[in-house]
Design a protein around this motif. Structure first.
Motif, PDB file in Angstrom:
ATOM      1  N   ASP A 321      -0.516  -7.604 -26.559  1.00 18.66           N
ATOM      2  CA  ASP A 321      -1.983  -6.889 -26.716  1.00 18.66           C
ATOM      3  C   ASP A 321      -1.830  -7.517 -25.013  1.00 18.66           C
ATOM      4  OD1 ASP A 321      -4.984  -7.720 -25.946  1.00 18.66           O
ATOM      5  OD2 ASP A 321      -4.571  -6.985 -28.334  1.00 18.66           O
ATOM      6  N   PRO A 322      -2.914  -6.826 -24.109  1.00 13.40           N
ATOM      7  CA  PRO A 322      -3.599  -7.667 -22.470  1.00 13.40           C
ATOM      8  C   PRO A 322      -3.750  -8.496 -22.221  1.00 13.40           C
ATOM      9  CG  PRO A 322      -4.174  -5.582 -23.059  1.00 13.40           C
ATOM     10  CD  PRO A 322      -3.073  -5.597 -24.512  1.00 13.40           C
ATOM     11  N   ASP A 323      -4.515  -8.577 -24.072  1.00 13.44           N
ATOM     12  CA  ASP A 323      -5.113 -10.264 -23.548  1.00 13.44           C
ATOM     13  C   ASP A 323      -4.739 -11.048 -24.677  1.00 13.44           C
ATOM     14  OD1 ASP A 323      -7.547  -9.210 -21.616  1.00 13.44           O
ATOM     15  OD2 ASP A 323      -7.864  -8.199 -23.056  1.00 13.44           O
ATOM     16  N   PHE A 324      -4.098 -11.539 -24.917  1.00  6.31           N
ATOM     17  CA  PHE A 324      -3.036 -12.249 -26.342  1.00  6.31           C
ATOM     18  C   PHE A 324      -2.962 -13.561 -25.517  1.00  6.31           C
ATOM     19  CE2 PHE A 324       0.429 -14.480 -27.151  1.00  6.31           C
ATOM     20  CZ  PHE A 324       0.117 -14.427 -28.164  1.00  6.31           C
ATOM     21  N   ALA A 325      -3.079 -13.548 -24.163  1.00  5.56           N
ATOM     22  CA  ALA A 325      -2.852 -14.801 -23.679  1.00  5.56           C
ATOM     23  C   ALA A 325      -3.898 -15.766 -23.883  1.00  5.56           C
ATOM     24  CB  ALA A 325      -2.381 -14.914 -21.865  1.00  5.56           C
ATOM     25  N   ALA A 326      -5.147 -15.314 -23.329  1.00  2.00           N
ATOM     26  CA  ALA A 326      -6.367 -15.941 -23.594  1.00  2.00           C
ATOM     27  C   ALA A 326      -7.241 -16.478 -24.850  1.00  2.00           C
ATOM     28  CB  ALA A 326      -7.298 -15.394 -23.037  1.00  2.00           C
ATOM     29  N   ILE A 327      -7.127 -15.291 -25.831  1.00  6.89           N
ATOM     30  CA  ILE A 327      -7.410 -14.952 -26.729  1.00  6.89           C
ATOM     31  C   ILE A 327      -6.734 -16.486 -27.766  1.00  6.89           C
ATOM     32  CG2 ILE A 327      -8.120 -14.415 -29.465  1.00  6.89           C
ATOM     33  CD1 ILE A 327      -8.436 -10.846 -27.151  1.00  6.89           C
ATOM     34  N   GLN A 328      -5.325 -15.495 -27.522  1.00  2.00           N
ATOM     35  CA  GLN A 328      -4.471 -17.162 -28.220  1.00  2.00           C
ATOM     36  C   GLN A 328      -5.071 -18.507 -28.039  1.00  2.00           C
ATOM     37  OE1 GLN A 328      -2.395 -16.176 -30.456  1.00  2.00           O
ATOM     38  NE2 GLN A 328      -1.356 -18.465 -30.921  1.00  2.00           N
ATOM     39  N   GLY A 329      -4.960 -19.003 -26.110  1.00  2.83           N
ATOM     40  CA  GLY A 329      -5.188 -19.832 -25.868  1.00  2.83           C
ATOM     41  C   GLY A 329      -6.396 -20.814 -26.149  1.00  2.83           C
ATOM     42  N   LEU A 330      -7.970 -19.583 -26.498  1.00  5.61           N
ATOM     43  CA  LEU A 330      -9.300 -20.431 -26.922  1.00  5.61           C
ATOM     44  C   LEU A 330      -8.883 -20.561 -28.640  1.00  5.61           C
ATOM     45  CD1 LEU A 330     -11.164 -17.440 -25.324  1.00  5.61           C
ATOM     46  CD2 LEU A 330     -11.414 -20.060 -24.881  1.00  5.61           C
ATOM     47  N   ALA A 331      -8.188 -19.833 -29.136  1.00  5.40           N
ATOM     48  CA  ALA A 331      -7.930 -20.226 -30.833  1.00  5.40           C
ATOM     49  C   ALA A 331      -6.823 -21.369 -30.420  1.00  5.40           C
ATOM     50  CB  ALA A 331      -7.056 -18.936 -31.417  1.00  5.40           C
ATOM     51  N   GLU A 332      -5.764 -21.592 -29.821  1.00  7.45           N
ATOM     52  CA  GLU A 332      -4.611 -23.055 -30.309  1.00  7.45           C
ATOM     53  C   GLU A 332      -5.504 -24.302 -29.791  1.00  7.45           C
ATOM     54  OE1 GLU A 332      -1.096 -22.069 -27.888  1.00  7.45           O
ATOM     55  OE2 GLU A 332      -0.395 -20.782 -29.510  1.00  7.45           O
ATOM     56  N   ALA A 333      -6.794 -23.868 -29.000  1.00  4.80           N
ATOM     57  CA  ALA A 333      -7.429 -24.941 -28.691  1.00  4.80           C
ATOM     58  C   ALA A 333      -9.174 -25.201 -29.251  1.00  4.80           C
ATOM     59  CB  ALA A 333      -8.288 -24.842 -27.057  1.00  4.80           C
ATOM     60  N   GLY A 334      -8.757 -24.151 -30.377  1.00  3.40           N
ATOM     61  CA  GLY A 334      -9.885 -24.554 -31.414  1.00  3.40           C
ATOM     62  C   GLY A 334     -11.329 -24.082 -30.663  1.00  3.40           C
ATOM     63  N   LEU A 335     -11.328 -23.582 -29.840  1.00  6.08           N
ATOM     64  CA  LEU A 335     -12.845 -23.205 -29.199  1.00  6.08           C
ATOM     65  C   LEU A 335     -13.062 -22.090 -30.020  1.00  6.08           C
ATOM     66  CD1 LEU A 335     -11.394 -23.839 -25.251  1.00  6.08           C
ATOM     67  CD2 LEU A 335     -12.757 -25.115 -27.338  1.00  6.08           C
ATOM     68  N   ILE A 336     -12.561 -21.278 -30.475  1.00  8.63           N
ATOM     69  CA  ILE A 336     -13.222 -20.115 -30.750  1.00  8.63           C
ATOM     70  C   ILE A 336     -12.010 -20.658 -32.847  1.00  8.63           C
ATOM     71  CG2 ILE A 336     -13.017 -18.150 -29.550  1.00  8.63           C
ATOM     72  CD1 ILE A 336     -10.992 -17.079 -30.161  1.00  8.63           C
ATOM     73  N   PRO A 337     -13.491 -19.357 -33.838  1.00  8.17           N
ATOM     74  CA  PRO A 337     -12.661 -19.954 -35.332  1.00  8.17           C
ATOM     75  C   PRO A 337     -11.694 -19.195 -35.397  1.00  8.17           C
ATOM     76  CG  PRO A 337     -14.879 -19.432 -35.179  1.00  8.17           C
ATOM     77  CD  PRO A 337     -15.099 -19.538 -33.855  1.00  8.17           C
ATOM     78  N   SER A 338     -10.429 -19.125 -35.892  1.00  3.81           N
ATOM     79  CA  SER A 338      -9.306 -19.116 -36.582  1.00  3.81           C
ATOM     80  C   SER A 338      -8.890 -19.275 -37.347  1.00  3.81           C
ATOM     81  CB  SER A 338      -8.003 -18.620 -35.055  1.00  3.81           C
ATOM     82  OG  SER A 338      -8.116 -19.935 -35.118  1.00  3.81           O
ATOM     83  N   PRO A 339      -7.536 -18.797 -38.167  1.00  9.43           N
ATOM     84  CA  PRO A 339      -7.047 -20.190 -39.575  1.00  9.43           C
ATOM     85  C   PRO A 339      -6.444 -21.105 -38.948  1.00  9.43           C
ATOM     86  CG  PRO A 339      -6.479 -17.161 -39.290  1.00  9.43           C
ATOM     87  CD  PRO A 339      -7.571 -17.656 -38.254  1.00  9.43           C
ATOM     88  N   LEU A 340      -6.100 -21.184 -37.631  1.00  6.77           N
ATOM     89  CA  LEU A 340      -5.262 -21.988 -36.564  1.00  6.77           C
ATOM     90  C   LEU A 340      -6.686 -23.763 -37.143  1.00  6.77           C
ATOM     91  CD1 LEU A 340      -4.342 -20.992 -33.411  1.00  6.77           C
ATOM     92  CD2 LEU A 340      -2.578 -21.558 -35.665  1.00  6.77           C
ATOM     93  N   SER A 341      -7.795 -23.061 -36.738  1.00 11.73           N
ATOM     94  CA  SER A 341      -9.306 -24.751 -36.656  1.00 11.73           C
ATOM     95  C   SER A 341      -9.502 -24.219 -38.026  1.00 11.73           C
ATOM     96  CB  SER A 341      -9.928 -23.669 -36.008  1.00 11.73           C
ATOM     97  OG  SER A 341     -10.618 -23.169 -36.369  1.00 11.73           O
ATOM     98  N   GLY A 342      -8.828 -23.683 -38.876  1.00 10.59           N
ATOM     99  CA  GLY A 342      -9.084 -24.026 -40.980  1.00 10.59           C
ATOM    100  C   GLY A 342     -10.196 -22.799 -41.662  1.00 10.59           C
ATOM    101  N   ASP A 343     -10.087 -22.036 -40.155  1.00  7.18           N
ATOM    102  CA  ASP A 343     -11.471 -20.865 -41.024  1.00  7.18           C
ATOM    103  C   ASP A 343     -10.176 -19.996 -41.672  1.00  7.18           C
ATOM    104  OD1 ASP A 343     -13.115 -19.102 -41.271  1.00  7.18           O
ATOM    105  OD2 ASP A 343     -14.891 -19.295 -39.626  1.00  7.18           O
ATOM    106  N   SER A 344      -9.709 -19.626 -42.283  1.00  2.00           N
ATOM    107  CA  SER A 344      -8.689 -19.129 -43.497  1.00  2.00           C
ATOM    108  C   SER A 344      -9.209 -17.517 -43.159  1.00  2.00           C
ATOM    109  CB  SER A 344      -8.393 -19.477 -44.700  1.00  2.00           C
ATOM    110  OG  SER A 344      -9.163 -19.322 -45.724  1.00  2.00           O
ATOM    111  N   THR A 345     -10.979 -17.391 -43.641  1.00  2.65           N
ATOM    112  CA  THR A 345     -11.118 -15.832 -43.705  1.00  2.65           C
ATOM    113  C   THR A 345     -11.100 -15.141 -42.477  1.00  2.65           C
ATOM    114  OG1 THR A 345     -13.711 -16.856 -43.099  1.00  2.65           O
ATOM    115  CG2 THR A 345     -12.529 -16.972 -45.518  1.00  2.65           C
ATOM    116  N   THR A 346     -11.174 -15.732 -41.428  1.00  2.00           N
ATOM    117  CA  THR A 346     -11.727 -15.226 -39.903  1.00  2.00           C
ATOM    118  C   THR A 346      -9.862 -14.886 -39.246  1.00  2.00           C
ATOM    119  OG1 THR A 346     -13.167 -16.386 -39.430  1.00  2.00           O
ATOM    120  CG2 THR A 346     -12.055 -14.991 -36.854  1.00  2.00           C
ATOM    121  N   VAL A 347      -9.100 -13.801 -40.094  1.00  5.96           N
ATOM    122  CA  VAL A 347      -8.162 -13.546 -39.869  1.00  5.96           C
ATOM    123  C   VAL A 347      -7.791 -12.373 -38.524  1.00  5.96           C
ATOM    124  CG1 VAL A 347      -6.896 -14.822 -42.108  1.00  5.96           C
ATOM    125  CG2 VAL A 347      -7.727 -11.524 -41.860  1.00  5.96           C
ATOM    126  N   THR A 348      -8.837 -11.661 -37.975  1.00  5.95           N
ATOM    127  CA  THR A 348      -8.975 -10.933 -37.394  1.00  5.95           C
ATOM    128  C   THR A 348     -10.013 -11.458 -36.824  1.00  5.95           C
ATOM    129  OG1 THR A 348      -9.922  -9.656 -38.354  1.00  5.95           O
ATOM    130  CG2 THR A 348      -7.867  -9.120 -38.848  1.00  5.95           C
TER     131      THR A 348
END
Length: 490
Positions: A321-348
């Protein structure tokens, strides 16, 4: 009638014994010995239970848990909490053959159908409206069909819901899926070298690029390349737009400063479209770019971009995805809800869905405060902001909204929306409103704006271009290192 192979062994032998009673008297005769040898158990059959050309029982997966195929396309959304029950692989080695997976969930089938319909629609899939009951969608040569099992209509509320998810893709989509799910492209049989650079080049060539007819999504900014985390990465060029007169007057300067800083990248059009809705992917891209450019001289304050070896945090944002770098970076930093931050319901992530006001603040405030957001309640937000629609704010966003109030006149909400007694949390955000939020990062007394970053950049350029002044040796001997000319040493 039960199959012969399912009869109990004792009953089976008893039948033969009854039939052979008349021959008992011949047991000691040559004929009796021959019969005994012919009716003796075959040791090969005792070791192999397959009888009369039957089919062996398929081997179970480890621990009895079904596993998805290795090339399962990452772009196919998975229903949250659904358990994989069975995978039916096609016969043969045809990569384009249809694969069927069967899933089980405690949710009603209508909820499953609604999830997939919304997920496909928000991610630019083409829905086939002619299919009854099932949901069929296609994109980039990949076709997916989600359907309830045949007896779904007769299930009771206590019975788990089962549905099938079938997918098939063309050869081009199969190659793209392999590239997405494997860290290296192993399709090249001619190369015997283990050069990772050539492997990465082959992978990039297989993925649709901007300008290709199969490309989907906006063009990524220039600073989102492989070296975007490097200090030597080139800053995107500034840009001027011809339609800023359409933006609210209070927001025009924010757009101008961010454009001059290069936040929006090298866009082909000179129109900004300030009153158009901004998508979630655009805001994520601008959010990372603005923070990293404003904190250009502070590496510790930048957001690191996701790289191609990372496991995607969201099912609908694959590595190509052309914006994978930015979206993945925000998720890995825990700045947006994602399974990485413990929000197992936010899979998309739903990258192409419009951004809402509550998510605008929810994603920004953790970067402003650089610390855990305070606990918040409806009463606390109601007493501070006085919003009439506080009860409509998502509980996840309440903490961010309360923390934003504590920033006083530098509040993101005040800067983007002015004075208001209605927050309208589900209302979509315009591109101009998003720039107002991204113009300043930090809290009172400890923040930086896009204007500050531009002034710092201008001073740096002036110092670089200004030739050093030659001074008499007597003055040079009395002046301290790095002290401006004309100042006295202390």
């Amino acid at each position: 009638m039960l199959p012969l192979k399912r009869l109990p062994k004792r009953l089976f032998l008893l039948g033969f014994a009854v039939a052979l009673l008349p021959l008992a008297s011949c047991a000691n005769s040559p004929l009796g010995e021959t019969l005994q040898r012919s009716l003796a158990a075959d040791p090969q059959l005792e070791e192999n239970p397959v009888l009369f050309g039957g089919t062996p029982t398929p081997e179970a997966t480890p621990d009895g848990v079904a596993e998805l195929p290795a090339n399962f396309p990452a772009e196919i959304p998975r229903y949250p909490g659904a358990e994989l029950v069975e995978v039916i692989q096609p016969n043969g080695d045809n990569p384009n053959a249809e694969v069927q997976t069967r899933w089980q969930t405690s949710d009603p089938i209508e909820q499953v159908r609604r999830f997939y319909q919304e997920a496909f629609a928000s991610d630019n899939w083409n829905l086939d409206q002619s299919v009854e009951e099932a949901i069929a969608a296609a994109r980039d040569g990949l076709r997916v069909t989600v359907a309830p099992v045949s007896n779904a209509a007769t299930l009771t509320a206590a019975t788990p819901t089962e549905f099938t998810l079938q997918y098939a893709f063309t050869s081009d989509a199969a190659v793209s899926s392999e590239l997405t799910n494997s860290p290296r492209n192993s399709a090249s049989d001619n190369s015997t070298s283990d050069n990772s650079a050539s492997d990465d080049a082959d992978e990039t060539a297989a993925v649709p690029q901007p300008g290709d007819p199969d490309f989907i999504g906006p063009v990524p900014p220039a600073d989102f390349g492989t070296d975007a985390n490097s200090d030597a990465a080139a800053r995107p060029t500034s840009q001027r737009f011809s339609d800023l007169d359409q933006a609210p007057e209070e927001l025009r300067q924010y757009v101008t400063d961010l454009a001059e800083l290069g936040v929006f990248g090298d866009q082909a059009s000179n129109e900004f479209k300030p009153n158009q809705e901004i998508t979630r992917r655009e805001y994520a891209r601008w959010l990372v770019a603005a923070n990293n450019l404003i904190y250009g001289d502070r590496p510790a304050s930048r957001i690191r971009l996701g790289n191609g070896s990372s496991q995607p945090a969201f099912q609908d944002v694959p590595r190509n995805d052309p914006d994978f770098a930015a979206i993945q970076g925000l998720a890995e930093a825990g700045l947006i809800p994602s399974p990485l931050s413990g929000d197992s319901t936010t899979v998309t992530f739903r990258p192409d869905a419009p951004l809402t006001r509550e998510n605008l603040i929810l994603w920004k405030m953790p970067i402003d405060t650089r610390q855990t957001l305070p606990n918040a309640s409806l009463e606390a937000v109601q007493q501070t902001w006085g919003f009439q629609d506080t009860a409509r704010i998502d509980p996840k966003a309440l903490r961010a909204v309360l923390a934003d109030f504590q920033n006083g006149e530098l509040s993101n909400i005040r800067r983007a929306f002015g004075y208001t007694t209605l927050f309208q949390p589900k209302k979509t955000v315009t591109r101009a409103e998003a720039t107002a939020v991204l113009w300043y990062f930090g809290i009172q007394g400890e923040g930086l704006s896009a204007k500050d970053a531009l002034q710092t950049e201008q001073r740096t350029e002036q110092q670089t271009e200004r030739p050093p002044q030659q001074q008499p040796a007597s003055q040079q001997s009395n002046q301290q290192p790095n002290q401006p000319s004309g100042s006295q040493s202390r």
